[in-house]
Design a protein around this motif. Structure first.
Motif, PDB file in Angstrom:
ATOM      1  N   THR A  90      44.093  39.313  39.040  1.00  0.00           N
ATOM      2  CA  THR A  90      42.868  38.445  38.275  1.00  0.00           C
ATOM      3  C   THR A  90      43.530  37.290  37.926  1.00  0.00           C
ATOM      4  O   THR A  90      43.159  36.078  38.411  1.00  0.00           O
ATOM      5  N   GLU A 219      32.944  37.640  32.643  1.00  0.00           N
ATOM      6  CA  GLU A 219      34.326  38.113  33.053  1.00  0.00           C
ATOM      7  C   GLU A 219      34.626  38.924  32.095  1.00  0.00           C
ATOM      8  O   GLU A 219      35.391  40.281  32.249  1.00  0.00           O
ATOM      9  N   SER A 232      39.148  41.986  40.051  1.00  0.00           N
ATOM     10  CA  SER A 232      40.143  41.469  40.766  1.00  0.00           C
ATOM     11  C   SER A 232      39.749  41.146  41.980  1.00  0.00           C
ATOM     12  O   SER A 232      40.278  40.049  42.505  1.00  0.00           O
ATOM     13  N   MET A 235      37.872  37.756  42.242  1.00  0.00           N
ATOM     14  CA  MET A 235      38.502  36.706  41.984  1.00  0.00           C
ATOM     15  C   MET A 235      39.444  36.272  43.175  1.00  0.00           C
ATOM     16  O   MET A 235      39.885  35.253  43.490  1.00  0.00           O
TER      17      MET A 235
END
Length: 301
Positions: A90, A219, A232, A235
């Motif tokens: 991420t 987040e 993850s 992103m």
């Protein structure tokens, strides 16, 4: 760990002491003893060592054996990797997009580079103000989602409050962050051409900045709920889409404003994906049938 224990005063004290050590070290090593950039590096290293020792001392006072060394077992290493790998992916995707944005901006000439450096530095300074919302979510959400006295209703109420605070903060930061380069460009540059380039990206800059604090709160909630795989992957998807958009802008002749519009799209994509995940009726904040062992996959090491 201290934030997870709701101890925000401890890290604040450590930060204050480390900053003082770094500042005094810079003055002594650079100005007094003339070590230059090497002295600044040594001062930074010393401040980090002091900060690490103080953090460990604080944890040790709370009952943790922070100074005890132990070799983790293969199972514990696997649990650490299971948690750390998605977070690493991420953060890497986020930093990679900002680097890619700078790469495309620097290919547009010296004036554009100067304007971009000013705007991206102001942007980064403003985005820091949204980080406490993420840390608040990571400190309070785990108990409400995974704890013995879990309450998804309270978790949803907390998330709503964080998003509203983030929206107000984003609008405020957007107004403040755009006012300085628009009305007072002489604070950053005396070159009118650079100031003109800065004015071209004020609007996409505002659009990107206004949603950032709320994105941090969302987040942070995803991290607190251990939904790291989605975080993850989303992103990474935003990075790929944003990078492709920057490539299209560059191949189409490129424009400084176009690069910043790509940043605005990147920020809003992060916000939209995280919001959709958390407000979904099938999401973790609405599923009362989740069992504790399904939520927590491993013990703390």
């Amino acid at each position: 760990m201290l934030l997870g224990m709701r101890d925000s005063l401890g890290p604040l004290k450590v930060l204050a002491v480390a900053s003082a050590v770094n500042g005094i070290g810079d003055v002594l090593l650079c100005s007094v003893w003339g070590y230059g950039i090497a002295g600044a590096a040594w001062a930074t290293m010393l401040s980090q060592v002091v900060a690490a020792f103080m953090m460990m001392k604080t944890l040790n006072d709370t009952g943790f054996r922070a100074f005890q060394l132990s070799i983790p077992s293969p199972r514990e290493l696997l649990e650490i990797v299971d948690l750390a790998a998605p977070v690493f992916l991420t953060m890497t995707s986020k930093v990679a997009f900002y680097s890619l944005l700078t790469y495309f901006a620097t290919s547009m000439g010296t004036v554009t580079v100067a304007a971009h450096q000013v705007m991206i530095n102001i942007f980064c300074m403003c985005t820091v103000w949204g980080e406490p919302l993420s840390q608040t979510a990571q400190s309070f959400m785990p108990e409400l989602i995974h704890g013995v006295n879990r309450s998804l209703l309270k978790a949803r109420m907390l998330l709503k409050s964080l998003v509203i605070i983030g929206a107000i903060s984003g609008l405020t930061l957007g107004v403040i962050g755009t006012s300085f380069p628009w009305f007072f460009p002489s604070l950053f540059t005396s070159d009118r051409m650079v100031a003109g380039e800065m004015h071209k990206v004020v609007f996409p800059y505002f659009i990107a900045l206004m949603v950032t604090p709320s994105t941090h709160s969302l987040e942070g909630t995803l991290m607190a709920s251990r939904d790291l795989r989605f975080l993850s992957l989303s992103m990474t998807g935003c990075f790929c889409f944003g990078g492709f958009l920057l490539l299209l802008i560059s191949n189409g002749g490129g424009s400084f404003a176009g690069c910043w519009w790509a940043l605005a799209v990147f920020q809003w994509a992060r916000f939209s994906l995280a919001l959709q995940r958390l407000v979904s009726p099938r999401g973790i904040l609405y599923r009362d049938d989740y069992q504790q062992h399904e939520l927590v996959t491993g013990k703390a090491t």
